[in-house]
Each structure stands twice: as C-alpha cells, then as structure tokens.
Design a protein around this motif. Structure first.
Motif, PDB file in Angstrom:
ATOM      1  N   HIS A   1       4.645  11.495  13.588  1.00 12.88           N
ATOM      2  CA  HIS A   1       3.513  11.742  14.633  1.00 12.88           C
ATOM      3  C   HIS A   1       3.871  12.572  15.644  1.00 12.88           C
ATOM      4  CE1 HIS A   1      -0.224   9.222  13.293  1.00 12.88           C
ATOM      5  NE2 HIS A   1       0.504   9.026  12.230  1.00 12.88           N
TER       6      HIS A   1
ATOM      7  N   LEU B   1       4.519  16.297  14.912  1.00 13.02           N
ATOM      8  CA  LEU B   1       3.522  16.969  13.683  1.00 13.02           C
ATOM      9  C   LEU B   1       3.356  18.570  14.126  1.00 13.02           C
ATOM     10  CD1 LEU B   1       1.517  16.399  11.387  1.00 13.02           C
ATOM     11  CD2 LEU B   1      -0.350  15.937  13.106  1.00 13.02           C
TER      12      LEU B   1
ATOM     13  N   HIS C   1      -0.995  17.158   4.620  1.00 15.64           N
ATOM     14  CA  HIS C   1      -0.399  18.346   5.580  1.00 15.64           C
ATOM     15  C   HIS C   1      -0.462  19.718   4.864  1.00 15.64           C
ATOM     16  CE1 HIS C   1      -0.275  15.362   8.800  1.00 15.64           C
ATOM     17  NE2 HIS C   1       0.489  14.839   8.170  1.00 15.64           N
TER      18      HIS C   1
ATOM     19  N   ALA D   1      -3.198  17.800  14.993  1.00 16.55           N
ATOM     20  CA  ALA D   1      -3.800  16.711  14.455  1.00 16.55           C
ATOM     21  C   ALA D   1      -5.294  16.906  13.499  1.00 16.55           C
ATOM     22  CB  ALA D   1      -4.126  15.567  15.668  1.00 16.55           C
TER      23      ALA D   1
ATOM     24  N   SER E   1      -3.865  18.454   9.753  1.00 18.21           N
ATOM     25  CA  SER E   1      -4.044  17.219   8.871  1.00 18.21           C
ATOM     26  C   SER E   1      -5.469  17.197   8.174  1.00 18.21           C
ATOM     27  CB  SER E   1      -3.888  15.962   9.908  1.00 18.21           C
ATOM     28  OG  SER E   1      -2.594  15.827  10.608  1.00 18.21           O
TER      29      SER E   1
ATOM     30  N   HIS F   1      -7.171  11.645   7.289  1.00 20.61           N
ATOM     31  CA  HIS F   1      -6.059  11.806   8.079  1.00 20.61           C
ATOM     32  C   HIS F   1      -6.079  12.706   9.407  1.00 20.61           C
ATOM     33  CE1 HIS F   1      -2.039  10.398   7.285  1.00 20.61           C
ATOM     34  NE2 HIS F   1      -1.380  11.473   7.545  1.00 20.61           N
TER      35      HIS F   1
ATOM     36  N   HIS G   1      -4.609  10.859  12.775  1.00 14.29           N
ATOM     37  CA  HIS G   1      -3.367  11.727  13.591  1.00 14.29           C
ATOM     38  C   HIS G   1      -3.742  11.876  15.123  1.00 14.29           C
ATOM     39  CE1 HIS G   1       0.358  12.429  11.700  1.00 14.29           C
ATOM     40  NE2 HIS G   1      -0.323  12.435  10.562  1.00 14.29           N
TER      41      HIS G   1
ATOM     42  N   ALA H   1      -4.080   7.284  16.163  1.00 11.47           N
ATOM     43  CA  ALA H   1      -3.386   6.276  15.295  1.00 11.47           C
ATOM     44  C   ALA H   1      -3.858   4.884  15.548  1.00 11.47           C
ATOM     45  CB  ALA H   1      -2.134   6.530  15.389  1.00 11.47           C
TER      46      ALA H   1
END
Length: 326
Positions: free
Chosen positions: A105, A108, A218, A237, A241, A260, A264, A267
């Motif tokens: 995270h 990312l 991803h 994010a 994602s 997702h 992201h 969370a």
C-alpha cells in the motif's frame, strides 16, 4: 463533495457483520470440505464441494487481509486474533502478511519499488535491454497458463512458509508453520491421504482464483505507474487499482475485494461495505469498472510503457532480415 469525505461513512466497522462473515465463512469452509471428503466416491458431489471449498478459502484470505488493515472488527486486538486464526487455513502467516501488504500500500504505483507488489511488471525499456534468458523467464512468468497454477502452488504452499521479511518476525512464522502441520495431521487422522489430497486440490484451485484476482487488481491497460516526485498517490489508488465487475458470485467469493480502487484509497473500509460504497459513488466520481472481456484481455498485456503511460503487449518480433531504424 470530495471523494475522501464521501468514503468516511463507509469506514465504520460493524462487529456483528464482521462476526457473521468470519464465523459464517469458516462454517461454510469446513462444511464443504467435510462433504467433499465424505462423498469422494460421488463425483457430482465431490467436484462442486471442492470448488465451493476453494472459493470459501479465497474469501477467508480476504477476511485475513481485512484484519491486517484492522477493518474487520472495531478492536485491533480482535482483528489480530482473527487474523492469526485465519492464517492456519489461508497458509499466510499473519504478521508477515500484514507487514508486506502494508508495504504494498505504501509504494503502490511506484516504479522504483515494484518489489512490494504481488505481480512483477517490467517496463518496455527494461525489456529492450534484457538478454535472451531474462526475456524467456519473464515470458514464462507472465504466461497465464503458468502464472496462475504455478503462482498458486508456489505462493501459498512454498513461499509463505518463509515469506519476505520473515527474518524480522521468524518466531510467529515458525509457530504458524507448526499450526499448519497440526491442521494437516488432523485431516490425515480423520480422513487419511484421500482427505489430504482433496483438501490440497481444493486449496490449489482457491489459490488459482486468488492469483487471477491479484493479477487483475493492478494489471490492466489504463493502470498507473510513475516515479517520485511525480507519483500521485490518489491516481495510484483510483486509477492504478481496478474495480472488477465480474458478477455478484465473484463479489461473494472474494469478499468484495474486486473493488480494489476504493480499498486502496481508504483501506479502513471493511469488505462488507466495499461493494455498496463503490456502487453508490461510481457515477458521481466516474470510477471505471472492468468486466469479463477486458479482464481476460488484460492477461495479454505484459509491459509498462512509460511513454504511452499504459500497459502493453510484448512487442512484435521484427520481420526476418528487417533493418532496424536508425
């Protein structure tokens, strides 16, 4: 209203929903495993029960993922207890999983920290500079017919016995492995090697579904990668994602982790709020979704093109005898 403000209402944990999901999924997991083993001579019962058992294992893994973010229950202590209990059937040592996933995270979308991701992605420049054997290995690695089954076998049954950064929490990893041995011994004592084989095949299938989902989180055409200081965490994010709209049954099996992008971005949203959260704000914030055709096509995309800022297939081989452009 800013998207961060819109998400606040969905970050509230509900211990009743968390407990229902936790104990209900555990009960379904053990029920399907029992029915598979008890009906091993009846293939039309055995096969569906193994499939359902594998899918329930995927859901348990996502619940453990929630505990690592302290989002399944209100109390950190309760999340940690649940995460440790789940680790025995997910095969993922809780403390190491939590640490490594939080690193994912933190980095990312960062091209300079791809080691924190679950699926390795080369850039076009790296591919062009790579030698024959490196390219061959990467081609094999990114082949879905190798990546998905071999990834399931390697990750859950081999790599997680001593995962990344395990040296910093080796005691918990060793205790975790001993607990798995006890679990395997219990299955063998109750049902013999046939029971262990049924459990293994069902778990391998669940791992394959897990690798399939992790890849698509991803790895899709318009995902996002960049380098600091230009890296934008918001874009990483929400654009980097995916939101997979693969049907309610996939949402149920994967505990809504398919959404997702929202996960992201924040969370702290528990899995039981992710789906309704995404559906409520999807049009308001123009959040794209990926359906089955695009999901399948995403497996043909292999390299990150830094100039086009998109994931692209392997370059086509130059025709025989062609003279490269100056």
């Amino acid at each position: 209203m800013d998207i961060r403000e819109r998400l606040k209402d969905y970050t509230v944990q509900d211990d009743r929903l968390g407990a229902l999901s936790f104990f209900g999924t555990f009960a379904f997991y053990f029920l399907t495993l029992y029915l598979a083993i008890a009906n091993q001579q009846t293939w039309w019962v055995l096969v569906p029960m193994m499939v359902l058992n594998g899918l329930s294992a995927v859901r348990l893994y996502v619940l453990q993922h929630d505990t690592g973010h302290a989002s399944l229950f209100k109390s950190r202590k309760h999340n940690d207890w649940a995460g440790e209990a789940l680790s025995v059937v997910t095969f993922a040592p809780y403390a190491a999983m939590r640490h490594n996933h939080n690193m994912h995270h933190s980095h990312l979308g960062n091209l300079d920290h791809r080691d924190t991701g679950e699926i390795h992605t080369m850039t076009v420049r790296e591919w062009n500079e790579a030698g024959f054997w490196e390219r061959l290995q990467y081609r094999a690695y990114r082949n879905p017919f190798i990546l998905i089954p071999a990834g399931s076998l390697f990750t859950y049954f081999i790599r997680y016995r001593w995962p990344k950064n395990a040296h910093t929490m080796w005691r918990s990893v060793l205790v975790h492995n001993v607990a798995i041995l006890c679990y395997m011994a219990a299955i063998y004592a109750l049902s013999g090697w046939n029971g262990v084989l049924i459990w293994f095949v069902a778990s391998l299938f669940g791992g394959m579904v897990g690798v399939f989902m992790v890849y698509l989180q991803h790895n899709f055409e318009d995902t996002y990668w960049d380098r600091r200081p230009d890296l934008d965490p918001r874009l990483a994010a929400l654009q980097g994602s995916s939101a997979l709209d693969l049907g309610w049954w996939m949402d149920l099996a994967s505990a809504n982790i398919a959404y997702h992008d929202i996960h992201h971005f924040n969370a702290r949203i528990p899995h039981y709020n992710l789906r309704k959260c995404h559906q409520m704000i999807r049009e308001e914030f123009d959040l794209p979704t990926i359906e089955w055709p695009e999901a399948i096509r995403s497996f043909s995309l292999k390299l990150w093109d830094e100039e086009q800022e998109r994931l692209v297939p392997f370059p086509k081989a130059a025709p025989s005898g062609a003279v490269p452009a100056e």
